[in-house]
Motif scaffolding. Structure first.
Motif, PDB file in Angstrom:
ATOM      1  N   ALA A  90      24.506  -6.131  25.120  1.00 33.67           N
ATOM      2  CA  ALA A  90      24.560  -4.675  25.038  1.00 33.67           C
ATOM      3  C   ALA A  90      25.643  -4.280  24.046  1.00 33.67           C
ATOM      4  N   PRO A  91      25.571  -3.081  23.486  1.00 35.78           N
ATOM      5  CA  PRO A  91      26.588  -2.653  22.516  1.00 35.78           C
ATOM      6  C   PRO A  91      27.999  -2.748  23.087  1.00 35.78           C
ATOM      7  N   GLY A  92      28.883  -3.378  22.341  1.00 34.33           N
ATOM      8  CA  GLY A  92      30.274  -3.494  22.755  1.00 34.33           C
ATOM      9  C   GLY A  92      30.543  -4.556  23.802  1.00 34.33           C
ATOM     10  N   LYS A  93      29.512  -5.306  24.162  1.00 33.06           N
ATOM     11  CA  LYS A  93      29.685  -6.339  25.184  1.00 33.06           C
ATOM     12  C   LYS A  93      29.346  -7.714  24.622  1.00 33.06           C
ATOM     13  N   GLU A  94      29.799  -8.739  25.313  1.00 34.57           N
ATOM     14  CA  GLU A  94      29.485 -10.104  24.916  1.00 34.57           C
ATOM     15  C   GLU A  94      28.072 -10.470  25.344  1.00 34.57           C
ATOM     16  N   ARG A  95      27.524 -11.454  24.653  1.00 28.87           N
ATOM     17  CA  ARG A  95      26.199 -11.950  25.019  1.00 28.87           C
ATOM     18  C   ARG A  95      26.292 -12.613  26.392  1.00 28.87           C
ATOM     19  N   GLU A  96      25.348 -12.290  27.269  1.00 30.75           N
ATOM     20  CA  GLU A  96      25.404 -12.815  28.627  1.00 30.75           C
ATOM     21  C   GLU A  96      24.107 -13.511  29.019  1.00 30.75           C
ATOM     22  N   PHE A  97      24.253 -14.437  29.896  1.00 33.67           N
ATOM     23  CA  PHE A  97      23.139 -15.198  30.446  1.00 33.67           C
ATOM     24  C   PHE A  97      22.266 -14.311  31.313  1.00 33.67           C
ATOM     25  N   SER A 110      11.239  -3.638  37.735  1.00 34.23           N
ATOM     26  CA  SER A 110      12.247  -2.748  38.344  1.00 34.23           C
ATOM     27  C   SER A 110      13.425  -2.542  37.404  1.00 34.23           C
ATOM     28  N   LEU A 111      13.129  -2.223  36.169  1.00 42.51           N
ATOM     29  CA  LEU A 111      14.171  -2.115  35.150  1.00 42.51           C
ATOM     30  C   LEU A 111      15.134  -0.969  35.434  1.00 42.51           C
ATOM     31  N   LYS A 112      16.381  -1.200  35.075  1.00 36.49           N
ATOM     32  CA  LYS A 112      17.456  -0.234  35.273  1.00 36.49           C
ATOM     33  C   LYS A 112      18.076   0.107  33.913  1.00 36.49           C
ATOM     34  N   PRO A 113      18.708   1.262  33.802  1.00 35.49           N
ATOM     35  CA  PRO A 113      19.364   1.590  32.522  1.00 35.49           C
ATOM     36  C   PRO A 113      20.360   0.531  32.083  1.00 35.49           C
ATOM     37  N   GLU A 114      21.015  -0.116  33.026  1.00 36.60           N
ATOM     38  CA  GLU A 114      21.995  -1.151  32.666  1.00 36.60           C
ATOM     39  C   GLU A 114      21.353  -2.427  32.137  1.00 36.60           C
ATOM     40  N   ASP A 115      20.037  -2.511  32.166  1.00 37.11           N
ATOM     41  CA  ASP A 115      19.338  -3.643  31.544  1.00 37.11           C
ATOM     42  C   ASP A 115      19.141  -3.434  30.036  1.00 37.11           C
ATOM     43  N   THR A 116      19.498  -2.269  29.550  1.00 35.08           N
ATOM     44  CA  THR A 116      19.357  -1.972  28.126  1.00 35.08           C
ATOM     45  C   THR A 116      20.227  -2.910  27.298  1.00 35.08           C
ATOM     46  N   ALA A 117      19.600  -3.608  26.366  1.00 38.51           N
ATOM     47  CA  ALA A 117      20.307  -4.589  25.537  1.00 38.51           C
ATOM     48  C   ALA A 117      19.315  -5.184  24.538  1.00 38.51           C
ATOM     49  N   VAL A 118      19.855  -5.943  23.602  1.00 37.79           N
ATOM     50  CA  VAL A 118      19.016  -6.814  22.776  1.00 37.79           C
ATOM     51  C   VAL A 118      18.868  -8.126  23.531  1.00 37.79           C
ATOM     52  N   TYR A 119      17.637  -8.548  23.715  1.00 34.89           N
ATOM     53  CA  TYR A 119      17.349  -9.779  24.439  1.00 34.89           C
ATOM     54  C   TYR A 119      17.033 -10.895  23.441  1.00 34.89           C
ATOM     55  N   TYR A 120      17.694 -12.023  23.634  1.00 36.72           N
ATOM     56  CA  TYR A 120      17.538 -13.181  22.761  1.00 36.72           C
ATOM     57  C   TYR A 120      17.012 -14.374  23.550  1.00 36.72           C
ATOM     58  N   CYS A 121      16.162 -15.165  22.910  1.00 35.18           N
ATOM     59  CA  CYS A 121      15.819 -16.444  23.508  1.00 35.18           C
ATOM     60  C   CYS A 121      16.556 -17.547  22.755  1.00 35.18           C
ATOM     61  N   ALA A 122      16.816 -18.619  23.459  1.00 30.62           N
ATOM     62  CA  ALA A 122      17.543 -19.744  22.900  1.00 30.62           C
ATOM     63  C   ALA A 122      16.933 -21.037  23.414  1.00 30.62           C
ATOM     64  N   ALA A 123      17.105 -22.097  22.634  1.00 35.66           N
ATOM     65  CA  ALA A 123      16.557 -23.398  23.033  1.00 35.66           C
ATOM     66  C   ALA A 123      17.442 -24.512  22.501  1.00 35.66           C
ATOM     67  N   ASP A 124      17.479 -25.583  23.243  1.00 27.15           N
ATOM     68  CA  ASP A 124      18.220 -26.761  22.783  1.00 27.15           C
ATOM     69  C   ASP A 124      17.686 -27.982  23.519  1.00 27.15           C
TER      70      ASP A 124
END
Length: 126
Positions: free
Chosen positions: A40-47, A85-99
């Motif tokens: 989310a804007p101004g926040k770190e990327r989170e799991f 059941s989405l909430k306003p606090e779910d607003t963010a850029v969502y990324y997928c990752a793989a390794d």
């Protein structure tokens, strides 16, 4: 060349649903650790959610547990994230990752992943 491409983001009202897709190309990720993260804007990327052992093992952050579901279609080399059941606090850029080499203890650590998609915006607002 390995590529991860997310799709499915958009604008949705609170309580609504979305399905995100992450299509992988360049190699198979069937046995790799794969995950969804958000920023989310101004926040770190989170799991958000992770999957390993071809999708047999999954883990979710406490904030999305019971609302989001991660799944994989190994034949299509694609991972999905069902968001309910989405909430306003779910607003963010969502990324997928793989390794393919990630160990279990590092699955929720975004810094441990080698491959990332470009992200897809999810906005929850009325």
């Amino acid at each position: 060349q390995v590529q991860l491409v997310e799709s499915g983001g958009g604008l949705v009202q609170p309580g609504g649903s979305l399905t995100l897709s992450c299509a992988a190309s360049g190699r198979t990720f069937r046995d790799a650790g794969m995950g969804w993260f958000r920023q989310a804007p101004g926040k770190e990327r989170e799991f958000v959610a992770v999957s390993r052992r071809s999708g047999a093992v999954t883990r979710y952050s406490d904030s999305v547990k019971g609302r989001f579901t991660v799944s994989r279609d190994n034949a299509k080399n694609t991972m999905y994230l069902q968001l309910n059941s989405l909430k306003p606090e779910d607003t963010a850029v969502y990324y997928c990752a793989a390794d393919p080499r990630i160990i279990a203890s590092e699955l929720t650590n975004p810094g441990a992943y080698d491959y990332w998609g470009q992200g897809t915006q999810v906005t929850v607002s009325s």
